[in-house]
Scaffold this motif. Structure first.
Motif, PDB file in Angstrom:
ATOM      1  N   LEU A 108      28.812  37.596  35.156  1.00  6.72           N
ATOM      2  CA  LEU A 108      29.099  38.796  35.945  1.00  6.72           C
ATOM      3  C   LEU A 108      30.318  39.455  35.327  1.00  6.72           C
ATOM      4  O   LEU A 108      31.460  39.177  35.696  1.00  6.72           O
ATOM      5  CB  LEU A 108      29.356  38.443  37.412  1.00  6.72           C
ATOM      6  CG  LEU A 108      28.261  37.643  38.132  1.00  6.72           C
ATOM      7  CD1 LEU A 108      28.592  37.505  39.608  1.00  6.72           C
ATOM      8  CD2 LEU A 108      26.900  38.284  37.944  1.00  6.72           C
ATOM      9  N   GLY A 109      30.077  40.310  34.356  1.00  8.53           N
ATOM     10  CA  GLY A 109      31.183  40.903  33.620  1.00  8.53           C
ATOM     11  C   GLY A 109      31.924  39.834  32.839  1.00  8.53           C
ATOM     12  O   GLY A 109      31.329  38.894  32.315  1.00  8.53           O
ATOM     13  N   ALA A 110      33.233  39.967  32.796  1.00  2.00           N
ATOM     14  CA  ALA A 110      34.063  38.988  32.090  1.00  2.00           C
ATOM     15  C   ALA A 110      34.400  37.789  32.960  1.00  2.00           C
ATOM     16  O   ALA A 110      35.104  36.874  32.515  1.00  2.00           O
ATOM     17  CB  ALA A 110      35.356  39.652  31.600  1.00  2.00           C
ATOM     18  N   GLY A 111      33.908  37.791  34.199  1.00  2.00           N
ATOM     19  CA  GLY A 111      34.199  36.664  35.086  1.00  2.00           C
ATOM     20  C   GLY A 111      35.625  36.686  35.592  1.00  2.00           C
ATOM     21  O   GLY A 111      36.279  37.723  35.644  1.00  2.00           O
ATOM     22  N   MET A 112      36.120  35.518  35.969  1.00  2.00           N
ATOM     23  CA  MET A 112      37.418  35.402  36.608  1.00  2.00           C
ATOM     24  C   MET A 112      38.510  35.031  35.598  1.00  2.00           C
ATOM     25  O   MET A 112      38.281  34.241  34.681  1.00  2.00           O
ATOM     26  CB  MET A 112      37.375  34.332  37.701  1.00  2.00           C
ATOM     27  CG  MET A 112      36.418  34.573  38.852  1.00  2.00           C
ATOM     28  SD  MET A 112      35.654  36.158  39.003  1.00  2.00           S
ATOM     29  CE  MET A 112      35.606  36.330  40.768  1.00  2.00           C
ATOM     30  N   SER A 113      39.680  35.614  35.817  1.00  2.00           N
ATOM     31  CA  SER A 113      40.843  35.277  35.000  1.00  2.00           C
ATOM     32  C   SER A 113      41.590  34.120  35.642  1.00  2.00           C
ATOM     33  O   SER A 113      41.619  33.996  36.875  1.00  2.00           O
ATOM     34  CB  SER A 113      41.779  36.479  34.866  1.00  2.00           C
ATOM     35  OG  SER A 113      41.106  37.576  34.268  1.00  2.00           O
ATOM     36  N   PRO A 114      42.216  33.251  34.828  1.00  2.00           N
ATOM     37  CA  PRO A 114      42.931  32.094  35.383  1.00  2.00           C
ATOM     38  C   PRO A 114      43.991  32.519  36.391  1.00  2.00           C
ATOM     39  O   PRO A 114      44.593  33.593  36.261  1.00  2.00           O
ATOM     40  CB  PRO A 114      43.566  31.449  34.146  1.00  2.00           C
ATOM     41  CG  PRO A 114      42.697  31.875  33.020  1.00  2.00           C
ATOM     42  CD  PRO A 114      42.239  33.266  33.361  1.00  2.00           C
ATOM     43  N   PRO A 115      44.226  31.697  37.402  1.00  2.56           N
ATOM     44  CA  PRO A 115      45.223  32.043  38.425  1.00  2.56           C
ATOM     45  C   PRO A 115      46.634  31.952  37.869  1.00  2.56           C
ATOM     46  O   PRO A 115      46.859  31.350  36.815  1.00  2.56           O
ATOM     47  CB  PRO A 115      44.987  30.989  39.503  1.00  2.56           C
ATOM     48  CG  PRO A 115      44.426  29.827  38.757  1.00  2.56           C
ATOM     49  CD  PRO A 115      43.585  30.412  37.665  1.00  2.56           C
ATOM     50  N   PRO A 116      47.594  32.535  38.586  1.00  2.00           N
ATOM     51  CA  PRO A 116      48.989  32.415  38.167  1.00  2.00           C
ATOM     52  C   PRO A 116      49.452  30.958  38.178  1.00  2.00           C
ATOM     53  O   PRO A 116      48.847  30.101  38.822  1.00  2.00           O
ATOM     54  CB  PRO A 116      49.745  33.239  39.211  1.00  2.00           C
ATOM     55  CG  PRO A 116      48.719  34.116  39.844  1.00  2.00           C
ATOM     56  CD  PRO A 116      47.437  33.356  39.788  1.00  2.00           C
ATOM     57  N   LEU A 117      50.482  30.683  37.449  1.00  3.11           N
ATOM     58  CA  LEU A 117      51.140  29.362  37.440  1.00  3.11           C
ATOM     59  C   LEU A 117      50.208  28.256  36.956  1.00  3.11           C
ATOM     60  O   LEU A 117      50.340  27.094  37.352  1.00  3.11           O
ATOM     61  CB  LEU A 117      51.675  29.022  38.839  1.00  3.11           C
ATOM     62  CG  LEU A 117      52.633  30.050  39.449  1.00  3.11           C
ATOM     63  CD1 LEU A 117      53.045  29.634  40.841  1.00  3.11           C
ATOM     64  CD2 LEU A 117      53.854  30.265  38.566  1.00  3.11           C
ATOM     65  N   ASN A 118      49.232  28.628  36.102  1.00  8.49           N
ATOM     66  CA  ASN A 118      48.367  27.628  35.473  1.00  8.49           C
ATOM     67  C   ASN A 118      47.582  26.778  36.481  1.00  8.49           C
ATOM     68  O   ASN A 118      47.334  25.593  36.258  1.00  8.49           O
ATOM     69  CB  ASN A 118      49.189  26.704  34.564  1.00  8.49           C
ATOM     70  CG  ASN A 118      49.855  27.470  33.438  1.00  8.49           C
ATOM     71  OD1 ASN A 118      49.225  28.315  32.809  1.00  8.49           O
ATOM     72  ND2 ASN A 118      51.130  27.187  33.199  1.00  8.49           N
ATOM     73  N   GLY A 119      47.181  27.388  37.584  1.00  6.55           N
ATOM     74  CA  GLY A 119      46.370  26.663  38.559  1.00  6.55           C
ATOM     75  C   GLY A 119      44.943  26.504  38.075  1.00  6.55           C
ATOM     76  O   GLY A 119      44.547  27.014  37.014  1.00  6.55           O
TER      77      GLY A 119
END
Length: 211
Positions: free
Chosen positions: A35-46
């Protein structure tokens, strides 16, 4: 839409195709797609993940989880809307901001209002919020107490909300991990008189407001 299946999780590949945490399976072609580029990683390396989803009556997909953005769209921190008809991601209102470190549950109400729940914010933001489609804004639901993580949300036919989480009491009463919350907002409905008129000849026009 149709027989298509949407899946979310912690994956990076679906059916051999690159897909970051969310993907679509189309039975007609027996294929998975991103779905597009999908999700980007969360802040603080979660941990990047999509934990919950719900479908609106117009076919839009709502997802919640732990991510900084959906397909790079702004104001989609941890919760976002995907429109299959156009293949595009969108923010929900102006986005909920950083009130959810992680979203664990998403559900819908009549009228396509959303209820989103998750991990409590260290600044004591409540862990259950609602997006009012009519007003186009996020609102706070009461939660058992500050510091509560909510992992599941469901609704009874009466409109009462049921919550599952890591709490053991609600409003000073024992309630181990499960609670029921009554909240039935009703918007005023304006109805016109039986015979419509466009002017008020020498008198007042009458209408009623039912709450």
């Amino acid at each position: 839409p149709g027989d298509d299946i949407f899946a979310g999780g912690t994956f990076t590949i679906a059916g051999g195709a690159p897909a970051r945490s969310v993907a679509r399976y189309q039975p007609s072609s027996n294929s998975w797609g991103a779905l597009g580029a999908g999700m980007s990683p969360p802040p603080l390396n979660g941990l990047l993940s999509v934990n919950a989803s719900a479908m609106l009556t117009n076919g839009d997909l709502i997802v919640g989880g732990s991510f900084s953005a959906a397909d790079g769209v702004s104001d989609t921190l941890n919760v976002a809307s995907y429109r299959p008809a156009s293949g595009t991601w969108h923010a929900i209102g102006n986005g909920p901001g950083d009130i959810f470190p992680v979203v664990y549950a998403v559900s819908t109400l009549p009228g396509d209002d959303l209820v989103v729940a998750g991990m409590y914010h260290p600044q004591s933001y409540p862990s259950v919020h609602r997006f009012d489609q009519m007003l186009g804004r996020w609102e706070v639901y009461q939660t058992p107490y500050n510091g509560t993580n909510i992992f599941a949300v469901g609704f009874l036919p009466s409109g009462d909300m049921c919550l599952g989480g890591n709490f053991t009491n609600v409003q000073n009463r024992i309630s181990a991990y499960f609670a029921r919350y009554s909240y039935q907002p009703s918007y005023p409905q304006v109805t016109v008189q039986a015979t419509p008129v466009t002017t008020c000849p020498n008198t007042d026009a009458v209408f009623t407001v039912e709450a």
